[in-house]
Design an enzyme around this catalytic site. Sequence first.
Site, mmCIF file in Angstrom:
data_model
loop_
_atom_site.group_PDB
_atom_site.id
_atom_site.type_symbol
_atom_site.label_atom_id
_atom_site.label_comp_id
_atom_site.label_asym_id
_atom_site.label_seq_id
_atom_site.Cartn_x
_atom_site.Cartn_y
_atom_site.Cartn_z
ATOM 1 N N ASP A 116 -3.527 -14.371 5.840
ATOM 2 C CA ASP A 116 -2.775 -15.413 5.118
ATOM 3 C C ASP A 116 -3.532 -16.742 5.149
ATOM 4 O OD1 ASP A 116 -0.749 -13.631 4.641
ATOM 5 O OD2 ASP A 116 0.448 -14.265 6.356
ATOM 6 N N GLU A 172 -6.965 -2.174 2.969
ATOM 7 C CA GLU A 172 -6.321 -2.233 1.653
ATOM 8 C C GLU A 172 -7.272 -1.755 0.551
ATOM 9 O OE1 GLU A 172 -3.479 -5.877 3.186
ATOM 10 O OE2 GLU A 172 -5.261 -6.339 2.008
ATOM 11 N N ASN A 231 -8.011 -6.866 2.698
ATOM 12 C CA ASN A 231 -8.812 -6.480 3.871
ATOM 13 C C ASN A 231 -9.408 -5.095 3.607
ATOM 14 O OD1 ASN A 231 -6.832 -4.551 4.490
ATOM 15 N ND2 ASN A 231 -5.781 -5.896 5.918
HETATM 16 N N1 LIG Z 1 -11.818 -10.785 15.740
HETATM 17 C C1 LIG Z 1 -12.084 -11.811 14.919
HETATM 18 N N2 LIG Z 1 -12.962 -12.773 15.277
HETATM 19 C C2 LIG Z 1 -13.209 -13.803 14.462
HETATM 20 N N3 LIG Z 1 -12.682 -13.977 13.248
HETATM 21 C C3 LIG Z 1 -11.821 -13.047 12.843
HETATM 22 C C4 LIG Z 1 -11.459 -11.926 13.639
HETATM 23 N N4 LIG Z 1 -10.552 -11.190 12.969
HETATM 24 C C5 LIG Z 1 -10.364 -11.841 11.810
HETATM 25 N N5 LIG Z 1 -11.118 -12.949 11.721
HETATM 26 C C6 LIG Z 1 -11.190 -13.871 10.581
HETATM 27 O O1 LIG Z 1 -10.024 -13.760 9.786
HETATM 28 C C7 LIG Z 1 -10.331 -13.160 8.525
HETATM 29 C C8 LIG Z 1 -9.214 -12.260 8.058
HETATM 30 O O2 LIG Z 1 -9.032 -11.226 9.012
HETATM 31 P P1 LIG Z 1 -8.603 -9.759 8.600
HETATM 32 O O3 LIG Z 1 -9.685 -9.127 7.821
HETATM 33 O O4 LIG Z 1 -8.167 -9.086 9.853
HETATM 34 O O5 LIG Z 1 -7.371 -10.042 7.625
HETATM 35 P P2 LIG Z 1 -6.040 -9.220 7.340
HETATM 36 O O6 LIG Z 1 -6.190 -7.840 7.877
HETATM 37 O O7 LIG Z 1 -5.697 -9.376 5.917
HETATM 38 O O8 LIG Z 1 -5.017 -10.028 8.206
HETATM 39 P P3 LIG Z 1 -3.420 -10.018 8.090
HETATM 40 O O9 LIG Z 1 -3.000 -8.949 9.041
HETATM 41 O O10 LIG Z 1 -3.058 -11.390 8.510
HETATM 42 O O11 LIG Z 1 -3.066 -9.706 6.668
HETATM 43 C C9 LIG Z 1 -11.684 -12.469 8.730
HETATM 44 O O12 LIG Z 1 -12.370 -12.289 7.525
HETATM 45 C C10 LIG Z 1 -12.360 -13.459 9.684
HETATM 46 O O13 LIG Z 1 -12.791 -14.602 8.968
HETATM 47 MG MG LIG Z 2 -3.752 -9.257 4.897
#
Ligand SMILES: Nc1ncnc2c1ncn2[C@@H]1O[C@H](COP(=O)(O)OP(=O)(O)OP(=O)(O)O)[C@@H](O)[C@H]1O
Ligand SMILES: [Mg+2]
Length: 147
Positions: free
Chosen positions: A95, A26, A23
């Site tokens: 995930d 990271e 993300n």
């Molecule tokens: N508010 C939102 N609305 C719609 N889709 C979302 C939203 N938040 C996340 N997503 C979808 O989920 C994907 C992954 O979200 P994010 O970037 O928050 O992952 P992450 O931070 O790695 O999550 P995690 O905490 O599970 O590791 C995004 O790229 C998008 O496709």
């Molecule tokens: Mg993640």
Amino acid sequence: MPILVDSRYRLLRYSGLTACTPNESEVEQALGVRINDDTRVLERAGREILEQTKMQAVLITRGSRGMALFVPGAPTVHIPIFGSDEIADVTGAGDTVMATMALALAAGATFELAARLANYAGGLVVMKRGTATVSAAELRDAVNRDH
Ligand SMILES: Nc1ncnc2c1ncn2[C@@H]1O[C@H](COP(=O)(O)OP(=O)(O)OP(=O)(O)O)[C@@H](O)[C@H]1O
Ligand SMILES: [Mg+2]
């Protein structure tokens, strides 16, 4: 066999695998940059991670801003979120993205197709409360509704 990495820390220590799915925070931590919705910084960061990790693809997930896919020698693919950003719970979104991407690649999809499918799955799972899952039927319906 595709091997994907989704590591909270020390992303740059992984090398030569199929893909990673960090993300934005990271990425910022790994490279010591601030992205702040600046597409030029994002672009440079994605390319830098490709370079440093020698992965075949880097998929940066951007929460409500969707995701960006980086593949060497190809233009960056920006994918907006699926559905509204009225979410129930983002737990497990990352995930879900990584798992869907891995499954799609294992089934022979291109990186772009796999990322797009993963984006549907992520968009679906954030509409559910708690640590949720997405079924193949839900994924199929979402793709069909959108086309
Ligand atoms: N508010 C939102 N609305 C719609 N889709 C979302 C939203 N938040 C996340 N997503 C979808 O989920 C994907 C992954 O979200 P994010 O970037 O928050 O992952 P992450 O931070 O790695 O999550 P995690 O905490 O599970 O590791 C995004 O790229 C998008 O496709
Ligand atoms: Mg993640």
